[in-house]
Design a protein around this motif. Sequence first.
Motif, PDB file in Angstrom:
ATOM      1  N   ASN A 214       0.818  -1.224   0.000  1.00 36.31           N
ATOM      2  CA  ASN A 214       0.000   0.000   0.000  1.00 36.31           C
ATOM      3  C   ASN A 214       0.848   1.269   0.000  1.00 36.31           C
ATOM      4  N   ASN A 215       1.903   1.244  -0.808  1.00 39.08           N
ATOM      5  CA  ASN A 215       2.792   2.400  -1.018  1.00 39.08           C
ATOM      6  C   ASN A 215       3.672   2.744   0.180  1.00 39.08           C
ATOM      7  N   GLU A 216       3.724   1.852   1.178  1.00 37.79           N
ATOM      8  CA  GLU A 216       4.560   2.118   2.352  1.00 37.79           C
ATOM      9  C   GLU A 216       6.045   1.937   2.033  1.00 37.79           C
ATOM     10  N   ILE A 217       6.362   1.093   1.056  1.00 39.34           N
ATOM     11  CA  ILE A 217       7.746   0.803   0.689  1.00 39.34           C
ATOM     12  C   ILE A 217       7.954   1.216  -0.763  1.00 39.34           C
ATOM     13  N   ILE A 218       9.015   1.975  -1.025  1.00 36.63           N
ATOM     14  CA  ILE A 218       9.317   2.428  -2.378  1.00 36.63           C
ATOM     15  C   ILE A 218      10.698   1.904  -2.766  1.00 36.63           C
ATOM     16  N   LEU A 219      10.741   1.132  -3.839  1.00 40.13           N
ATOM     17  CA  LEU A 219      12.008   0.567  -4.324  1.00 40.13           C
ATOM     18  C   LEU A 219      12.227   0.991  -5.774  1.00 40.13           C
ATOM     19  N   PRO A 220      13.470   1.286  -6.147  1.00 35.64           N
ATOM     20  CA  PRO A 220      13.750   1.643  -7.538  1.00 35.64           C
ATOM     21  C   PRO A 220      13.857   0.397  -8.413  1.00 35.64           C
ATOM     22  N   PHE A 221      13.504   0.540  -9.687  1.00 38.54           N
ATOM     23  CA  PHE A 221      13.791  -0.528 -10.637  1.00 38.54           C
ATOM     24  C   PHE A 221      14.684   0.034 -11.738  1.00 38.54           C
ATOM     25  N   SER A 222      15.490  -0.816 -12.336  1.00 35.45           N
ATOM     26  CA  SER A 222      16.454  -0.380 -13.342  1.00 35.45           C
ATOM     27  C   SER A 222      16.018  -0.831 -14.732  1.00 35.45           C
ATOM     28  N   ARG A 223      16.567  -0.174 -15.756  1.00 40.79           N
ATOM     29  CA  ARG A 223      16.223  -0.502 -17.132  1.00 40.79           C
ATOM     30  C   ARG A 223      16.602  -1.932 -17.497  1.00 40.79           C
ATOM     31  N   THR A 224      17.630  -2.442 -16.833  1.00 40.89           N
ATOM     32  CA  THR A 224      18.063  -3.812 -17.098  1.00 40.89           C
ATOM     33  C   THR A 224      16.934  -4.809 -16.870  1.00 40.89           C
ATOM     34  N   TYR A 225      16.054  -4.512 -15.909  1.00 40.55           N
ATOM     35  CA  TYR A 225      14.977  -5.426 -15.562  1.00 40.55           C
ATOM     36  C   TYR A 225      13.606  -4.868 -15.961  1.00 40.55           C
ATOM     37  N   LYS A 226      13.591  -3.995 -16.970  1.00 38.45           N
ATOM     38  CA  LYS A 226      12.326  -3.406 -17.419  1.00 38.45           C
ATOM     39  C   LYS A 226      11.354  -4.465 -17.937  1.00 38.45           C
ATOM     40  N   SER A 227      11.859  -5.525 -18.554  1.00 34.99           N
ATOM     41  CA  SER A 227      10.970  -6.576 -19.054  1.00 34.99           C
ATOM     42  C   SER A 227      10.230  -7.261 -17.906  1.00 34.99           C
ATOM     43  N   ASN A 228      10.872  -7.370 -16.748  1.00 32.90           N
ATOM     44  CA  ASN A 228      10.207  -7.943 -15.577  1.00 32.90           C
ATOM     45  C   ASN A 228       9.104  -7.018 -15.078  1.00 32.90           C
ATOM     46  N   ILE A 229       9.360  -5.717 -15.131  1.00 32.27           N
ATOM     47  CA  ILE A 229       8.341  -4.745 -14.739  1.00 32.27           C
ATOM     48  C   ILE A 229       7.140  -4.850 -15.679  1.00 32.27           C
ATOM     49  N   ASP A 230       7.388  -5.009 -16.964  1.00 28.81           N
ATOM     50  CA  ASP A 230       6.297  -5.156 -17.942  1.00 28.81           C
ATOM     51  C   ASP A 230       5.462  -6.390 -17.640  1.00 28.81           C
ATOM     52  N   THR A 231       6.126  -7.476 -17.244  1.00 29.04           N
ATOM     53  CA  THR A 231       5.412  -8.711 -16.907  1.00 29.04           C
ATOM     54  C   THR A 231       4.549  -8.523 -15.666  1.00 29.04           C
ATOM     55  N   ILE A 232       5.071  -7.811 -14.674  1.00 27.41           N
ATOM     56  CA  ILE A 232       4.304  -7.545 -13.450  1.00 27.41           C
ATOM     57  C   ILE A 232       3.064  -6.729 -13.768  1.00 27.41           C
ATOM     58  N   ILE A 233       3.237  -5.694 -14.583  1.00 27.74           N
ATOM     59  CA  ILE A 233       2.092  -4.850 -14.964  1.00 27.74           C
ATOM     60  C   ILE A 233       1.052  -5.669 -15.720  1.00 27.74           C
ATOM     61  N   LEU A 234       1.501  -6.523 -16.628  1.00 24.21           N
ATOM     62  CA  LEU A 234       0.592  -7.369 -17.397  1.00 24.21           C
ATOM     63  C   LEU A 234      -0.249  -8.245 -16.466  1.00 24.21           C
ATOM     64  N   ARG A 235       0.395  -8.849 -15.494  1.00 22.66           N
ATOM     65  CA  ARG A 235      -0.312  -9.734 -14.581  1.00 22.66           C
ATOM     66  C   ARG A 235      -1.326  -8.971 -13.728  1.00 22.66           C
ATOM     67  N   ILE A 236      -0.904  -7.872 -13.119  1.00 27.13           N
ATOM     68  CA  ILE A 236      -1.761  -7.157 -12.194  1.00 27.13           C
ATOM     69  C   ILE A 236      -2.935  -6.477 -12.906  1.00 27.13           C
ATOM     70  N   SER A 237      -2.661  -5.965 -14.104  1.00 19.96           N
ATOM     71  CA  SER A 237      -3.717  -5.247 -14.831  1.00 19.96           C
ATOM     72  C   SER A 237      -4.666  -6.202 -15.552  1.00 19.96           C
TER      73      SER A 237
END
Length: 237
Positions: A214-237
């Motif tokens: 619930n936004n209590e923890i903020i972590l950075p993500f890097s471009r190297t792992y952008k494909s993983n971020i895309d997969t997370i967004i796909l799943r959640i949305s």
Amino acid sequence: MQFSYILIDSSYYLESTLEHIKEYDDFLCVAICKTRKDAINKILELKPNVVFLTITSTATASDSISFSILSELHEFLDELPTIIVLSDVKEAAYEAYQRGVSGYLLTPVDSNELRKCLMRYQKTHKALYKDTISIKSNGDYNFIRSSEIVYLKADNNTTDFYLKSGKVISAYKTLKHFEKLLPFYFFRIHHGYVINIQYVSRINLGKNNCYLQNNEIILPFSRTYKSNIDTIILRIS
């Protein structure tokens, strides 16, 4: 219990097929591939439990999706994931089963036939995952349920486990070591962080930030792992 899958599909039915599969919460999409090369790379990288392999009667391109994918995977893997073939023709069914696939569905996918196929898989793979990870530190063993881990943070050659309870446990092994042991719903988003996507509450692509609990923890993500971020967004949305 969830099972990971990859959908290999460059056909007209990709979107409708994906929507049908997404109705089953026990199956998590970790990648969608539209070419043979991408499909092989993703299977070797992500090691999904199930692969939906779409074979069309009109595929002619040099990188077209075909049964040759299975032959190539056998060069690298001792055991293939469960393969379910989707096709617009009945004629390919015989070859599919000769190659050891576990299911064959005609496209467009019939929701009733898909349900039977997935329920059959669940019934025979109930004990696929261990949900507990052992964390050793100075002779002290902690046995933690994977679902209780919010994220992991690398600290030189040690790893800190941040738990849902707020407790932090340190282990004298690298983040890379634990990354291989965790279930598929853990994704690396940065050189120093692996997160449990069950706790993701927000992703800001502009700021390259991932928000947990619930936004209590903020972590950075890097471009190297952008494909993983895309997969997370796909799943959640």
